[in-house]
Structures are given as structure tokens and as C-alpha cells.
Design an enzyme around this catalytic site. Structure first.
Site, PDB file in Angstrom:
ATOM      1  N   ARG A  54       1.274  -1.346   0.038  1.00 12.97           N
ATOM      2  CA  ARG A  54       0.118  -0.244   0.070  1.00 12.97           C
ATOM      3  C   ARG A  54       1.283   0.714  -0.326  1.00 12.97           C
ATOM      4  O   ARG A  54       2.050   0.994  -0.261  1.00 12.97           O
ATOM      5  CB  ARG A  54      -0.998  -0.354   1.357  1.00 12.97           C
ATOM      6  CG  ARG A  54      -0.474  -0.740   2.180  1.00 12.97           C
ATOM      7  CD  ARG A  54       0.511  -0.134   2.913  1.00 12.97           C
ATOM      8  NE  ARG A  54      -0.096   1.062   3.928  1.00 12.97           N
ATOM      9  CZ  ARG A  54       1.348   2.436   3.226  1.00 12.97           C
ATOM     10  NH1 ARG A  54       1.997   2.104   3.484  1.00 12.97           N
ATOM     11  NH2 ARG A  54       0.901   3.767   3.397  1.00 12.97           N
ATOM     12  N   ASP A 247      -1.897  10.898  -1.852  1.00 14.11           N
ATOM     13  CA  ASP A 247      -2.629   9.704  -2.987  1.00 14.11           C
ATOM     14  C   ASP A 247      -2.496  10.640  -4.511  1.00 14.11           C
ATOM     15  O   ASP A 247      -2.841   9.630  -5.318  1.00 14.11           O
ATOM     16  CB  ASP A 247      -3.632   8.979  -2.476  1.00 14.11           C
ATOM     17  CG  ASP A 247      -3.665   8.299  -1.758  1.00 14.11           C
ATOM     18  OD1 ASP A 247      -3.386   8.603  -0.401  1.00 14.11           O
ATOM     19  OD2 ASP A 247      -3.108   6.544  -2.019  1.00 14.11           O
ATOM     20  N   LYS A 258      -4.309  10.291   3.292  1.00 13.34           N
ATOM     21  CA  LYS A 258      -5.385   9.403   4.741  1.00 13.34           C
ATOM     22  C   LYS A 258      -6.608   9.838   5.166  1.00 13.34           C
ATOM     23  O   LYS A 258      -5.912  11.283   5.849  1.00 13.34           O
ATOM     24  CB  LYS A 258      -4.189   8.334   5.021  1.00 13.34           C
ATOM     25  CG  LYS A 258      -4.695   7.462   6.400  1.00 13.34           C
ATOM     26  CD  LYS A 258      -5.568   6.042   5.604  1.00 13.34           C
ATOM     27  CE  LYS A 258      -5.047   4.968   5.027  1.00 13.34           C
ATOM     28  NZ  LYS A 258      -6.000   5.286   4.203  1.00 13.34           N
TER      29      LYS A 258
HETATM   30  O1  MRU Z   1      -4.487   3.183   2.760  1.00 12.10           O
HETATM   31  P1  MRU Z   1      -3.066   3.463   2.211  1.00 12.10           P
HETATM   32  O2  MRU Z   1      -2.144   2.201   3.397  1.00 12.10           O
HETATM   33  O3  MRU Z   1      -2.732   2.426   0.608  1.00 12.10           O
HETATM   34  O4  MRU Z   1      -3.000   5.224   2.370  1.00 12.10           O
HETATM   35  C1  MRU Z   1      -1.542   5.573   1.700  1.00 12.10           C
HETATM   36  C2  MRU Z   1      -1.936   6.441   2.049  1.00 12.10           C
HETATM   37  O5  MRU Z   1      -2.580   7.526   2.469  1.00 12.10           O
HETATM   38  C3  MRU Z   1      -0.214   7.606   1.761  1.00 12.10           C
HETATM   39  O6  MRU Z   1      -0.124   8.877   2.697  1.00 12.10           O
HETATM   40  C4  MRU Z   1       0.277   7.421   0.351  1.00 12.10           C
HETATM   41  O7  MRU Z   1      -0.290   6.748  -0.335  1.00 12.10           O
HETATM   42  C5  MRU Z   1       1.328   8.500   0.948  1.00 12.10           C
HETATM   43  S1  MRU Z   1       2.357   7.246   0.408  1.00 12.10           S
HETATM   44  C6  MRU Z   1       3.674   8.263  -0.281  1.00 12.10           C
END
Ligand code: MRU
Length: 357
Positions: A54, A247, A258
Site C-alpha cells: 500500500r 494519493d 489518508k
Molecule cells: O490506504 P493506504 O495505506 O494505501 O494509504 C496511504 C496513504 O494515505 C499515504 O499517505 C499515501 O499513499 C502516500 S504514500 C507515500
């Protein structure tokens, strides 16, 4: 608690000889460091969907390796048959998660590499070689980009500062360094002595389980706080800057990250604490004008009511709202730090007018 030497465990690796992707199963961290070897596209889809791998950049690299492997398994000498089967695999993988734009960006890059190879009338064997080269370039680019993000961010800070991060935008979310944590790794190497706070990040606890884990393993001593302690921490003057990952950044600078990130940004604004989003330019989605156009993943209710608890912690007749991400308004973001430098959100359009590729 498992011991962890990052040099031994790249977040995402390709074992070309075996035809497998090797990932750390992040659902088991920090209790167990278990490597998974995946070759079937369905298993890779599942690993992304349930967050075994992830974090936006790591999802992108995994996707690049996955479609390469899917292509390399196609037994044909006909480039058009290859193209069709590759397209099917790519289309399927793109449904694994909806928010992190890096998934679509990496698949798009691999498709363009295929397009170039087809236009050059390469044989299927040479097409496969071209796709491998592109997938490895995506991986190597990720490492260099994350390091550059950290160097730019370090220029914004002074030794001894207190830094807060949310979720995991660390090396476990990328190939190396992380995005938001890159500045922490580089600062640690240079003896900056940052005091680092990690939000635990309900409901999947990426901050407590992953960020605190990897920073502690690297010799930093992070402090974990519950998500609802941010205001208290800032009021006490303990946070000089917030760094989070992202993201998807829309063209106006609105940034999806997140769930809980936008609340941190609102509190930071109240206390005058700078709030930085760290993201590779592959996370910029200049085709989405603002945050309203970003699809937010909704996840299962059990993550809120049951996961991590010995017994269910909410009545069975209560409903649950569980969006995995929220959008931080551009007006709350001090700067977006990419591999190109720190940029006010309002300047993204002029800098990346031709696209972020
Ligand atoms: O649901 P996840 O754990 O994939 O969420 C990840 C995040 O929100 C991170 O902050 C984002 O992907 C940036 S990772 C460098």
C-alpha cells in the site's frame, strides 16, 4: 515485535528469474516481517486491495511489475494477441483501488511503452524486454524521486524541530526513503535530531504499525499519538511542521490523503504550523481540476468496529462510515514538495501545465 533491516527487505521487488513480485505483507506488521512471492495477477490485485502492499508510490511500482509479469506470461508470437492480453491484465489491475493515482499512472506508462514497442514493430520477445525496462525505470525513478523530495524538504527545516506525520508515507509506502519520511531519514543521517510524532491513523493504524515501526527500526525514536491528540500536541508547541504523503493532488492543489489528514491540516492552520504535502510528480493529477473530482475509496465497516479489538466495539445495529481518504483543501497546504522542489499549491498549474510525466 519483528526486527527489520530495510536493506534486507525492499518494499517491492521483482524476482525476474522466478517471475514473481516480492513484497512485505504489511497487514502483519509490526508483529511479523513476512515476504510474499506473487506471480498471478489475481493475487497481486488482492494484495493491493487488502493493503498487503500500500501507499501510492509502492502501489504504482507493484502495478508496473504486475503488468510486466502478466505480459511476460503470454505465450504468443503475435504482437496483437499480446496487446489484447496485456490490455486485459492492465484493465483488471486498475480496479484494485480507486484513489491513488499512481496505480493508473504506472499502468499508463507501461501501456505507452507497449505502444512505442508496437509502433516500432518489435517482436513479442523484444516487447517483453521493453516492458521490463520500463517497469524497472519506474522503480528506480521512485528511489531517486523520494530522495530528492527529502532534500528539498530538509531545506525548509532547522535541527531539533518537532515534526508530525499522518499515516505511512514512509519507505514501506515507496521503494526507499518514503515521501513524507524522506526528510526524517535524511535529517537522521545528518544529525538534525528531529523529534518525530506519528499519528496512529485509525482505522488501519498505518502510523502506529508502519511509520513508527520503520522509523524506530532506522534508529529514530518516534512518539506515537492517537489521532485525537494532534490539537493538544500543537497547542503545547511541540510541532514545528507537518509532513504527510498524498494519493492524488488535483490541479488546484487539493490533495487526497489518508482519512484524518484534512483534520490535521485544519488544526495546523489554527496553530500556525506549516503543513506540507510530499508527493512525487506522478501523484499530481492535472486532469482533475479540484478535489471534488477525486474518487474516495470506501472500505469495510469491520475495519472500524472489529479490527484490532478482542470483541466488537460498536453495536451491531449501528451503521459505519469508513472513507479511506479525505481531501485537504489547497488553502490549508503551505507547499507541495515534489522532486522538483517546494511549490505553493496555486503554482502547480503553471509548473505542470503540460502534465506531470
Ligand atoms: O490506504 P493506504 O495505506 O494505501 O494509504 C496511504 C496513504 O494515505 C499515504 O499517505 C499515501 O499513499 C502516500 S504514500 C507515500
Amino acid at each position: 515485535m519483528a526486527s527489520f533491516n530495510s536493506a534486507d527487505f525492499p518494499t517491492v521487488a521483482l524476482d525476474e528469474a522466478a517471475g514473481e513480485i516480492v513484497i512485505i505483507d504489511q497487514t502483519l506488521l509490526p508483529g511479523e516481517v513476512k515476504l510474499l512471492r506473487l506471480s498471478k495477477i489475481e493475487d497481486i490485485w488482492e494484495a493491493i486491495n487488502v493493503l498487503r502492499v500500500r501507499g501510492a508510490p509502492a502501489i504504482g511500482v507493484t502495478a508496473a511489475f504486475a503488468v510486466y509479469l502478466a505480459g511476460s506470461a503470454v505465450a504468443t508470437d503475435d504482437p496483437r494477441v499480446f496487446e489484447k492480453r496485456f490490455g486485459e491484465a492492465a484493465g483488471y489491475l486498475a480496479t484494485a483501488r480507486p484513489t491513488a493515482v499512481n496505480l493508473f499512472w504506472a499502468i499508463g506508462r507501461m501501456k505507452r511503452a507497449l505502444g512505442g514497442a508496437l509502433a516500432a514493430a518489435l517482436s513479442v520477445a523484444d516487447i517483453k524486454a521493453a516492458l521490463l525496462k520500463e517497469a524497472l525505470a519506474i522503480r528506480d525513478g521512485d528511489i531517486a524521486i523520494c530522495k530528492a523530495i527529502g532534500e528539498h524538504a530538509l531545506g525548509l527545516l532547522k535541527p531539533g524541530m518537532g515534526l508530525l506525520t499522518h499515516c505511512n508515507a514512509g519507505r514501506l509506502a515507496t521503494v526507499e526513503y518514503g515521501t513524507a519520511t524522506s526528510v526524517m531519514y535524511l535529517g537522521h543521517e545528518k544529525g538534525y535530531g528531529f523529534k518525530i510524532y506519528c499519528d496512529e491513523t485509525r482505522p488501519l493504524l498505518q502510523g502506529a504499525r508502519l511509520t513508527a515501526f520503520e522509523l524506530a527500526a532506522a534508529g529514530m525514536r518516534p512518539t506515537v499519538i492517537c489521532d485525537n491528540m494532534v490539537s493538544s500536541l500543537m497547542k503545547a508547541g511541540k510541532v514545528d511542521a507537518v509532513f504527510t504523503g498524498c494519493d492524488r493532488v488535483a490541479a488546484n492543489g487539493d490533495s487526497a490523503n489518508k482519512i484524518g489528514t484534512s483534520g490535521v491540516a485544519i488544526i495546523a492552520k489554527h496553530y500556525g504550523v506549516p503543513f506540507y504535502i510530499c508527493a512525487p510528480s506522478s501523484t499530481l493529477d492535472m486532469s482533475t481540476p479540484d478535489g471534488a473530482g477525486i474518487v474516495i475509496e470506501q472500505r469495510p465497516a469491520a475495519e472500524v468496529t472489529e479490527m484490532w479489538y478482542k470483541t466488537r466495539m460498536a453495536p451491531a445495529d449501528a451503521d459505519v462510515y469508513n472513507p479511506a481518504f479525505d481531501v485537504t483543501d489547497a488553502s490549508l497546504i503551505t507547499a507541495i514538495v515534489t522532486e522538483d522542489g517546494a511549490l505553493a499549491p496555486g503554482r502547480l498549474r503553471e509548473k505542470y501545465a503540460g502534465g506531470a510525466d
